[in-house]
Design a protein around this motif. Structure first.
Motif, mmCIF file in Angstrom:
data_model
loop_
_atom_site.group_PDB
_atom_site.id
_atom_site.type_symbol
_atom_site.label_atom_id
_atom_site.label_comp_id
_atom_site.label_asym_id
_atom_site.label_seq_id
_atom_site.Cartn_x
_atom_site.Cartn_y
_atom_site.Cartn_z
ATOM 1 N N HIS A 20 0.819 -1.214 0.000
ATOM 2 C CA HIS A 20 0.000 0.000 0.000
ATOM 3 C C HIS A 20 0.852 1.265 0.000
ATOM 4 C CE1 HIS A 20 -3.801 -2.019 0.243
ATOM 5 N NE2 HIS A 20 -3.484 -2.650 1.358
ATOM 6 N N GLU A 21 2.123 1.134 0.342
ATOM 7 C CA GLU A 21 3.016 2.297 0.316
ATOM 8 C C GLU A 21 3.276 2.786 -1.102
ATOM 9 O OE1 GLU A 21 5.762 -1.348 1.010
ATOM 10 O OE2 GLU A 21 3.661 -0.795 1.288
ATOM 11 N N TYR A 22 2.974 1.928 -2.104
ATOM 12 C CA TYR A 22 3.172 2.319 -3.501
ATOM 13 C C TYR A 22 1.858 2.318 -4.284
ATOM 14 C CZ TYR A 22 8.108 1.793 -2.389
ATOM 15 O OH TYR A 22 9.352 1.921 -1.815
ATOM 16 N N ASP A 23 0.735 2.389 -3.586
ATOM 17 C CA ASP A 23 -0.555 2.495 -4.270
ATOM 18 C C ASP A 23 -0.583 3.749 -5.145
ATOM 19 O OD1 ASP A 23 -1.559 0.220 -3.095
ATOM 20 O OD2 ASP A 23 -2.752 1.264 -1.579
ATOM 21 N N GLU A 24 -1.214 3.629 -6.297
ATOM 22 C CA GLU A 24 -1.424 4.797 -7.151
ATOM 23 C C GLU A 24 -2.751 5.428 -6.754
ATOM 24 O OE1 GLU A 24 -1.014 3.874 -11.300
ATOM 25 O OE2 GLU A 24 0.675 2.510 -10.934
ATOM 26 N N VAL A 25 -2.688 6.580 -6.115
ATOM 27 C CA VAL A 25 -3.876 7.249 -5.574
ATOM 28 C C VAL A 25 -4.056 8.583 -6.279
ATOM 29 C CG1 VAL A 25 -4.958 8.210 -3.512
ATOM 30 C CG2 VAL A 25 -3.553 6.146 -3.320
ATOM 31 N N ASN A 26 -5.235 8.792 -6.850
ATOM 32 C CA ASN A 26 -5.547 10.069 -7.472
ATOM 33 C C ASN A 26 -6.044 11.043 -6.418
ATOM 34 O OD1 ASN A 26 -4.963 9.230 -10.143
ATOM 35 N ND2 ASN A 26 -6.962 8.206 -10.260
ATOM 36 N N ASP A 27 -5.621 12.277 -6.533
ATOM 37 C CA ASP A 27 -5.990 13.301 -5.550
ATOM 38 C C ASP A 27 -7.341 13.914 -5.925
ATOM 39 O OD1 ASP A 27 -5.897 15.016 -3.436
ATOM 40 O OD2 ASP A 27 -4.411 16.368 -4.307
ATOM 41 N N ILE A 28 -8.408 13.096 -5.810
ATOM 42 C CA ILE A 28 -9.731 13.553 -6.245
ATOM 43 C C ILE A 28 -10.301 14.628 -5.319
ATOM 44 C CG2 ILE A 28 -10.326 11.442 -7.485
ATOM 45 C CD1 ILE A 28 -11.843 10.508 -5.021
ATOM 46 N N ASN A 29 -9.832 14.650 -4.057
ATOM 47 C CA ASN A 29 -10.331 15.651 -3.107
ATOM 48 C C ASN A 29 -9.418 16.863 -3.001
ATOM 49 O OD1 ASN A 29 -12.599 14.104 -2.326
ATOM 50 N ND2 ASN A 29 -11.293 12.864 -0.986
ATOM 51 N N ASP A 30 -8.368 16.916 -3.876
ATOM 52 C CA ASP A 30 -7.432 18.035 -3.867
ATOM 53 C C ASP A 30 -6.840 18.238 -2.469
ATOM 54 O OD1 ASP A 30 -5.961 20.078 -4.997
ATOM 55 O OD2 ASP A 30 -7.463 21.606 -4.557
ATOM 56 N N THR A 31 -6.375 17.125 -1.867
ATOM 57 C CA THR A 31 -5.870 17.194 -0.503
ATOM 58 C C THR A 31 -4.349 17.162 -0.414
ATOM 59 O OG1 THR A 31 -6.144 14.796 -0.350
ATOM 60 C CG2 THR A 31 -7.906 16.158 0.552
ATOM 61 N N THR A 32 -3.659 17.062 -1.558
ATOM 62 C CA THR A 32 -2.203 17.142 -1.513
ATOM 63 C C THR A 32 -1.817 18.512 -0.972
ATOM 64 O OG1 THR A 32 -1.988 15.668 -3.410
ATOM 65 C CG2 THR A 32 -0.081 17.025 -2.854
ATOM 66 N N ILE A 33 -0.830 18.521 -0.060
ATOM 67 C CA ILE A 33 -0.441 19.777 0.575
ATOM 68 C C ILE A 33 -0.028 20.797 -0.470
ATOM 69 C CG2 ILE A 33 1.275 20.857 2.083
ATOM 70 C CD1 ILE A 33 1.343 18.341 3.713
ATOM 71 N N THR A 34 -0.670 21.973 -0.402
ATOM 72 C CA THR A 34 -0.258 23.053 -1.286
ATOM 73 C C THR A 34 1.059 23.615 -0.790
ATOM 74 O OG1 THR A 34 -0.803 25.269 -2.035
ATOM 75 C CG2 THR A 34 -1.696 24.636 0.092
ATOM 76 N N LEU A 35 1.913 24.035 -1.711
ATOM 77 C CA LEU A 35 3.205 24.584 -1.318
ATOM 78 C C LEU A 35 3.145 26.094 -1.107
ATOM 79 C CD1 LEU A 35 5.629 22.498 -3.564
ATOM 80 C CD2 LEU A 35 4.919 22.096 -1.202
ATOM 81 N N ASP A 36 1.930 26.648 -1.133
ATOM 82 C CA ASP A 36 1.756 28.075 -0.858
ATOM 83 C C ASP A 36 1.698 28.299 0.654
ATOM 84 O OD1 ASP A 36 1.596 28.601 -3.571
ATOM 85 O OD2 ASP A 36 -0.579 28.330 -3.618
ATOM 86 N N ASN A 37 2.319 29.382 1.110
ATOM 87 C CA ASN A 37 2.233 29.793 2.517
ATOM 88 C C ASN A 37 2.661 28.677 3.471
ATOM 89 O OD1 ASN A 37 1.726 31.565 4.620
ATOM 90 N ND2 ASN A 37 -0.453 31.020 4.765
ATOM 91 N N MET A 38 3.788 28.045 3.154
ATOM 92 C CA MET A 38 4.309 26.966 3.994
ATOM 93 C C MET A 38 5.254 27.535 5.050
ATOM 94 S SD MET A 38 3.110 23.985 2.786
ATOM 95 C CE MET A 38 4.261 22.644 3.063
ATOM 96 N N VAL A 39 5.269 26.913 6.218
ATOM 97 C CA VAL A 39 6.158 27.343 7.296
ATOM 98 C C VAL A 39 6.839 26.125 7.915
ATOM 99 C CG1 VAL A 39 4.866 29.434 7.855
ATOM 100 C CG2 VAL A 39 4.277 27.292 8.990
ATOM 101 N N GLN A 40 8.022 26.377 8.505
ATOM 102 C CA GLN A 40 8.763 25.334 9.221
ATOM 103 C C GLN A 40 8.710 25.594 10.716
ATOM 104 O OE1 GLN A 40 12.516 23.487 7.930
ATOM 105 N NE2 GLN A 40 12.630 25.121 6.415
ATOM 106 N N HIS A 41 8.608 24.548 11.455
ATOM 107 C CA HIS A 41 8.660 24.600 12.919
ATOM 108 C C HIS A 41 9.395 23.357 13.393
ATOM 109 C CE1 HIS A 41 6.814 27.695 15.262
ATOM 110 N NE2 HIS A 41 5.586 27.551 14.818
ATOM 111 N N SER A 42 10.117 23.484 14.485
ATOM 112 C CA SER A 42 10.663 22.302 15.150
ATOM 113 C C SER A 42 10.039 22.188 16.525
ATOM 114 C CB SER A 42 12.180 22.398 15.284
ATOM 115 O OG SER A 42 12.817 21.995 14.097
ATOM 116 N N PHE A 43 9.840 20.957 16.962
ATOM 117 C CA PHE A 43 9.216 20.678 18.254
ATOM 118 C C PHE A 43 10.147 19.798 19.070
ATOM 119 C CE2 PHE A 43 5.970 21.498 15.140
ATOM 120 C CZ PHE A 43 5.103 22.368 15.785
ATOM 121 N N PHE A 44 10.432 20.211 20.304
ATOM 122 C CA PHE A 44 11.304 19.456 21.196
ATOM 123 C C PHE A 44 10.453 18.680 22.192
ATOM 124 C CE2 PHE A 44 13.608 18.978 25.202
ATOM 125 C CZ PHE A 44 14.789 18.379 24.774
ATOM 126 N N PHE A 45 10.734 17.390 22.273
ATOM 127 C CA PHE A 45 10.040 16.520 23.217
ATOM 128 C C PHE A 45 11.072 15.954 24.184
ATOM 129 C CE2 PHE A 45 7.478 16.647 19.417
ATOM 130 C CZ PHE A 45 6.178 16.730 19.885
#
Length: 444
Positions: A217-242
């Motif tokens: 399933h890690e190589y399933d061919e999945v179509n993005d019919i719901n347009d849920t692939t992350i948009t690369l607009d307005n992206m930010v980075q954060h790091s979290f320390f645990f």
């Protein structure tokens, strides 16, 4: 606890990039990469960064000179790194061992290690990263380009920064840590690495004829019919320390039999669930956590010193609603069931799938992958100045589709508290929701 880079600004003076070649003649030959190495998923560059404080015992020794000479000596043993990747029929990748060398940059920065600690807590993203690992024009191709780019930057406090970018098709995190430890050993005076490199990529090649016998399933061919692939607009980075406190809080939410569940694996699953909630996906959207299973420790057919890509990515598969609405132990069970599927036959089937399906990229839609680097040993790379105070990925923005891959990185706060850093790259609104949800769960 989260962090993001502040506006620390400094000047870096760089020398012209040069090619470092092995100190002795090496074979000019063609070496085939494995059918795991050359899949589309790994055709990207990975930037790493190590911070080293001043060491009075190394007074009078120049880290640039020491490391440059050690790299040249180490390339005699790891001579494929001095070559170039070529693509042949069927997208099959080879390394032509040309001895052309790896790119090296000497630099000086008018900034101190303390200023980095003040601005970023030594967690990704790091300020002025493009100056600490300069992207030499036309050097970042997967094909026909140097396989390594190294920059050593002296700091005004007497410390230094070692940054490296590597082509993922030729090695994985564990293999890269092995190579860097070899450079460090040579820098400290060794005549040869304590662990000699082993190529043997044919151990992870497809059968003849190839037979896909398992579900992947890690190589399933999945179509993005719901347009849920992350948009690369307005992206930010954060790091979290645990740290121990945060990890203990997460453990206490689990049934008793999971109270000793490994911390890094727990964090991966915890972040997967939290990230899914923050992205506000459609309830029926399929989501996958790609579980990194190290084949070196899972099976015994890969010899000590093997430095190729050696992991499988079985998928824990569910829907956004089920993952979000169920408790964390539901997700843990999914992950444990996915990892249990990785038998020797599963791995052979996965490798055969690469040949049959044209070396595909892992499923992008709805997927998330976290690599555990807590045992890789990057922080143990000692060029003579003792261990780094941070060693690991330079950014949470890696891969062909940024935002799908993250890491568990061992880290130590300035007060000495040890823990794990997780860098994330998300759309700004999702990151805000994730921070709010995390603060509420951990009551920080």
């Amino acid at each position: 606890m989260s962090s993001e880079a502040t506006s620390l600004a400094f000047k870096v003076e760089r020398c012209e990039p040069e090619l470092i070649v092995p100190t002795k003649p090496t074979p000019h030959e063609w070496k085939q990469l494995s059918d795991i190495d050359d899949q589309q998923s790994f055709r990207f560059q990975v930037p790493m960064i190590h911070f080293y404080p001043q060491n009075p015992n190394m007074e009078g020794r120049d880290p640039v000179t020491v490391i440059k000479e050690a790299v040249a000596k180490t390339l005699v043993f790891y001579y494929p790194f001095a070559g170039r990747v070529r693509e042949k029929f069927g997208k099959k990748l080879f390394v032509e061992c040309t001895g052309e060398g790896v790119l090296f940059i000497e630099a000086n920065a008018d900034v101190s290690l303390q200023q980095f600690q003040d601005s970023s807590s030594l967690q990704p993203p790091f300020p002025c990263m493009d100056q600490l690992l300069y992207d030499v024009p036309d050097s970042d191709g997967i094909l026909d380009s140097p396989l390594l780019l190294i920059q050593v930057t002296r700091l005004k406090c007497g410390g230094f920064i070692f940054a490296v970018r590597f082509n993922h098709t030729i090695t994985d995190g564990i293999g890269m840590a092995q190579f860097l430890k070899a450079i460090a050993e040579m820098a400290r005076g060794a005549l040869a690495p304590s662990i000699l490199p082993v190529w043997k990529r044919a151990l992870l090649n497809s059968r003849d004829p190839p037979r896909v016998t398992c579900l992947h399933h890690e190589y399933d061919e999945v179509n993005d019919i719901n347009d849920t692939t992350i948009t690369l607009d307005n992206m930010v980075q954060h790091s979290f320390f645990f740290g121990p406190t945060e990890i203990s809080i997460i453990h206490r939410t689990l049934p008793t039999h999971f109270h000793n569940y490994p911390s890094a694996e727990l964090l991966m699953i915890f972040i997967w669930r939290l990230r899914t909630i923050a992205l506000q996906l459609s309830p029926e959207e399929e989501v996958r956590l790609l579980c990194v299973v190290n084949l070196r420790t899972k099976f015994n057919y890969l010899p000590l010193g093997f430095y190729g890509n050696a992991f499988a990515l079985p998928a824990a598969l569910t829907t956004a609603a089920k993952l979000s609405q169920n408790s964390l132990d539901y997700a843990i069970e999914l992950v444990e069931n996915a990892k249990a599927k990785v038998t020797e036959e599963y791995v052979k089937s996965m490798v055969d799938l690469m040949t049959v399906k044209g070396r595909p990229h892992f499923t992008v839609v709805g997927s998330f992958l976290m690599a555990d680097l807590t045992e890789a040993g990057f922080e143990d790379v000692d060029f003579g100045w003792e261990k780094a105070i941070y060693a690991g990925p330079a950014t949470g923005k890696v891969g062909l589709v940024p935002g799908l891959i993250s890491f568990c990185i061992p880290s130590k706060m300035r007060n000495g508290e040890k823990g794990i850093v997780v860098p994330l790259y998300l759309p700004a609104p999702a990151m805000e929701r994730l921070v709010e949800e995390l603060d509420a769960l951990l009551k920080i």
